[in-house]
Design a protein around this motif. Structure first.
Motif, PDB file in Angstrom:
ATOM      1  N   LEU A   4      15.886 -10.005 -38.995  1.00 46.81           N
ATOM      2  CA  LEU A   4      15.054 -10.655 -40.004  1.00 46.81           C
ATOM      3  C   LEU A   4      13.914  -9.727 -40.387  1.00 46.81           C
ATOM      4  O   LEU A   4      13.391  -8.994 -39.556  1.00 46.81           O
ATOM      5  N   ASP A   5      13.478  -9.816 -41.653  1.00 48.91           N
ATOM      6  CA  ASP A   5      12.390  -8.957 -42.147  1.00 48.91           C
ATOM      7  C   ASP A   5      11.078  -9.454 -41.590  1.00 48.91           C
ATOM      8  O   ASP A   5      10.575 -10.497 -41.979  1.00 48.91           O
ATOM      9  N   LYS A   6      10.542  -8.678 -40.602  1.00 51.33           N
ATOM     10  CA  LYS A   6       9.304  -9.097 -39.950  1.00 51.33           C
ATOM     11  C   LYS A   6       8.161  -8.146 -40.287  1.00 51.33           C
ATOM     12  O   LYS A   6       7.093  -8.228 -39.703  1.00 51.33           O
ATOM     13  N   LEU A 144      12.398 -22.188 -43.547  1.00 42.74           N
ATOM     14  CA  LEU A 144      12.143 -21.225 -42.483  1.00 42.74           C
ATOM     15  C   LEU A 144      11.026 -21.713 -41.556  1.00 42.74           C
ATOM     16  O   LEU A 144      11.093 -21.549 -40.321  1.00 42.74           O
ATOM     17  N   LYS A 162      19.094 -15.893 -41.381  1.00 40.20           N
ATOM     18  CA  LYS A 162      19.527 -14.673 -42.061  1.00 40.20           C
ATOM     19  C   LYS A 162      20.038 -14.961 -43.463  1.00 40.20           C
ATOM     20  O   LYS A 162      19.782 -14.217 -44.405  1.00 40.20           O
ATOM     21  N   GLN A 165      17.099 -15.637 -45.656  1.00 39.47           N
ATOM     22  CA  GLN A 165      16.411 -14.385 -45.987  1.00 39.47           C
ATOM     23  C   GLN A 165      17.153 -13.647 -47.102  1.00 39.47           C
ATOM     24  O   GLN A 165      16.539 -13.162 -48.073  1.00 39.47           O
ATOM     25  N   LYS A 169      15.873 -12.936 -51.020  1.00 38.74           N
ATOM     26  CA  LYS A 169      15.841 -11.622 -51.675  1.00 38.74           C
ATOM     27  C   LYS A 169      16.728 -11.566 -52.908  1.00 38.74           C
ATOM     28  O   LYS A 169      16.476 -10.801 -53.844  1.00 38.74           O
ATOM     29  N   PHE A 186       6.394 -15.959 -47.451  1.00 37.72           N
ATOM     30  CA  PHE A 186       7.738 -15.715 -46.922  1.00 37.72           C
ATOM     31  C   PHE A 186       7.672 -14.846 -45.667  1.00 37.72           C
ATOM     32  O   PHE A 186       8.324 -15.129 -44.646  1.00 37.72           O
ATOM     33  N   GLN A 187       6.880 -13.767 -45.744  1.00 44.22           N
ATOM     34  CA  GLN A 187       6.774 -12.879 -44.590  1.00 44.22           C
ATOM     35  C   GLN A 187       6.175 -13.611 -43.378  1.00 44.22           C
ATOM     36  O   GLN A 187       6.600 -13.414 -42.243  1.00 44.22           O
ATOM     37  N   VAL A 190       8.885 -15.813 -41.950  1.00 46.05           N
ATOM     38  CA  VAL A 190       9.860 -15.005 -41.212  1.00 46.05           C
ATOM     39  C   VAL A 190       9.286 -14.586 -39.863  1.00 46.05           C
ATOM     40  O   VAL A 190       9.960 -14.623 -38.818  1.00 46.05           O
ATOM     41  N   GLY A 249      14.206  -4.191 -44.068  1.00 51.52           N
ATOM     42  CA  GLY A 249      13.679  -4.982 -42.962  1.00 51.52           C
ATOM     43  C   GLY A 249      12.620  -4.264 -42.153  1.00 51.52           C
ATOM     44  O   GLY A 249      12.322  -3.090 -42.390  1.00 51.52           O
TER      45      GLY A 249
END
Length: 606
Positions: A4-6, A144, A162, A165, A169, A186-187, A190, A249
């Protein structure tokens, strides 16, 4: 398998960069890419605009449409200018000029309206899509957050997270004002989910490693943009890299700040060059605006009402043409000022050349009249050229020459011919006279030597070492002056210079020996009369002038004497007024006496 984009911190810093908005970037780049209009016709422009109008709304380039519109009206203005000039040259009043309707302009307006409607529909659709995208992304963020809060089942939620996410995008753009906030939310969602996610460390490390490689590649590409000579291209490519960075990511936490710092530094270099490019262009545009304004002021300063000759108009025309050439060497001013300055400059040039056309038109009749007058003088000169009455004919031809000088210019195609005709007649007479007056010239040379000798003797009396007694000196001066008066004419080319030397010498002697002022004035008058003694017409005019002055003085004397007869001396003020009148009467009588002597001197020369 992707993690996941962290990388929340890095993404927030990207969003916080002072990058131009989509609208600002497009407008600025479009401004930079505008070039000079190509040599096309209005029909070509209409055809191209019709092609654009038939395109899908997403394919329409607004900058190209704007350039086509600008080119069309530039050509239209040129055509109107030519039509107006032709209208004026045909003798019409410039104020009565009315442009004819242009069918191409109507087509242009219709096509522009059609394109505008398409773009409006596109904008509305995009805005609606962006709003819908915002709603979808907000729903994903809420989901989320919900899954991240379910700590007991967070591992089970991983596949769904996932997918969410990827779905986030894949969703398109949101309204600009919401972009930073929605991405930040969003970030954060996540990251909260990730903190709760107890995943296998090897899987997470694999994602981190893959993301690290991608971000290092992005940094390498961003750094290489420093060598891109085209600033606009470099800036566009940088925007693409920023989008790619956001889509990549997260990496290991200890590497995030270092990677972001490198990417931010590479971005700063491109952004600085981009900003410097437009600041430099803005400065050039300001300089061009000032230079073009100065050229407009220069033409505006030309006062056409003060141009009263062909040479003056030709000089002013050269200045205007030089200004137009200088204008062509200047680049664009700002978009806001450029068209207004061009309109002003064109109007000033049009007004100048319209005024010039009016002047030359008004001078045409005058030139024709001048040609007729000079032709008449040619005929008179030709009638006199074989006359052997040298004195009388010389006076007549000299008078004709004076009249010639008072007549203005003639049409240029006749100028040389008419002058040669007149000059040949005069030259023919004076050449004949020259052959017939050899003895006269010999006598004039003898008189010249005699008068130079008189000047030498007068000069000796004025020398510092001259000890001649005053009375004897005055007698010698009067004797030499009398001898001067009795000496005949000298060559014409020597007359003025010789007379000036004589007059200066006599004036110096009058000062040295304190000869009476009245007598000096009379001597000076006699000298002047002597200098024109060969010109009977000038002597006659001078006598008439003296007689007029004489009659005026006599009338003035009579008035004073009549006024005096009405006054008494019973008061102090009366005595003062009577004394003043008597002094005036004496002065006028003395003046009348001088005038009588001057008239006698002129009569002695006639």
């Amino acid at each position: 398998m992707e993690l996941l984009d962290k990388d929340v911190t890095a993404q927030n810093e990207i969003n916080a960069q002072t990058l131009p908005t989509q609208t600002e970037s497009t407008e600025t780049i479009a401004s930079a890419e505008i070039n000079e209009p190509a040599s096309v016709t209005t029909a070509d422009l209409i055809t191209r605009l019709r092609d654009i109008a038939s395109m899908a709304d997403t394919e329409i380039n607004a900058d190209e449409v704007a350039r086509i519109k600008q080119q069309f009206y530039s050509l239209r203005n040129d055509a109107l200018h030519i039509a107006r000039q032709a209208f004026i040259e045909n003798g019409n009043d410039p104020e009565a000029f009315t442009p004819q309707p242009d069918p191409d302009e109507e087509q242009l307006k219709a096509l522009l309206a059609e394109i505008k409607e398409k773009k409006a529909i596109l904008r509305a659709r995009i805005e609606a899509e962006q709003q819908a995208n915002l709603t979808k992304k907000q729903a994903i963020i809420e989901e989320l957050n919900r899954m991240g809060a379910d700590t007991d089942n967070v591992n089970r939620h991983y596949p769904a997270a996932k997918e969410l996410q990827a779905e986030f995008k894949a969703i398109g753009e949101v309204p600009q004002q919401n972009a930073t906030e929605i991405w930040k939310n969003f970030q954060e969602a996540v990251e909260r989910f990730y903190d709760q996610w107890k995943v296998n460390k090897e899987l997470r490390d694999y994602d981190f490693k893959k993301n690290l490689a991608e971000k290092q590649l992005i940094i390498t590409e961003a750094t290489a943009l420093a060598n891109e000579t085209d600033v606009i291209t470099a800036f566009k490519r940088l925007q693409e890299l920023h989008d790619k960075w956001r889509e990549t990511g997260p990496v290991a936490k200890e590497l995030r700040e270092e990677l972001w710092g490198k990417f931010k530094d590479a971005s700063a270099d491109v952004n600085k060059r981009y900003q410097a490019f437009f600041e430099e262009r803005k400065q050039r545009e300001a300089e061009n605006e000032n230079a073009k304004t100065a050229l407009c002021d220069r033409i505006e300063a030309i006062d056409t009402t003060a141009l009263t000759s062909y040479s003056a108009w030709n000089k002013a025309t050269k200045e205007v043409l030089d200004t137009q050439q200088e204008w062509k060497t200047l680049g664009f001013a700002s978009r806001k000022a450029n068209n207004a300055l061009f309109t002003r400059f064109r109007s000033l040039c049009d007004a100048f050349f319209a005024a010039k056309a009016d002047y030359f038109r008004s001078m045409k009749d005058e030139l024709t009249q001048n040609l007729e007058a000079k032709t008449a003088l040619c005929e008179k000169a030709e009638a006199l050229k074989d006359n052997t009455d040298w004195k009388k004919t010389t006076d007549l031809l000299v008078e004709l020459q004076k009249q010639w000088k008072t007549i203005g210019s003639v049409p240029k195609k006749h100028s040389d011919a008419i002058w040669n005709r007149f000059n040949q007649a005069c030259d023919h007479f004076f050449e004949q006279k020259k052959h017939a007056t050899t003895d006269v010239r010999k006598a004039e040379q003898a008189n010249l030597r005699a008068k130079r000798e008189i000047i030498e003797q007068l000069t000796l009396l004025n020398a510092e070492d001259c000890n001649t007694p005053r009375k004897e000196a005055i007698e010698q001066i009067n004797s030499l002056r009398s001898k001067w008066q009795n000496t005949g004419h000298v060559p014409f080319r020597e007359k003025d210079k010789l007379h000036d030397t004589y007059r200066e010498t006599v004036r110096a002697l009058f000062d040295k020996y304190d000869i009476h002022e009245n007598r000096a004035r009379m001597e000076s008058f006699e000298s002047n009369i002597d200098s024109i003694s060969t010109d009977r017409s000038r002597l006659s005019r001078e006598r008439e002038r003296m007689v007029r002055i004489y009659e005026n003085r006599k009338a003035e004397l009579k008035t004073y004497e009549n006024n005096l007869s009405f006054l008494t001396s019973k008061s102090k003020s009366g005595n003062s007024m009577i004394s003043e009148l008597e002094r005036n009467i004496q002065h006028i009588k003395h003046n009348i006496s001088e005038l009588e002597k001057k008239i006698e001197i002129i009569d002695s020369k006639l």
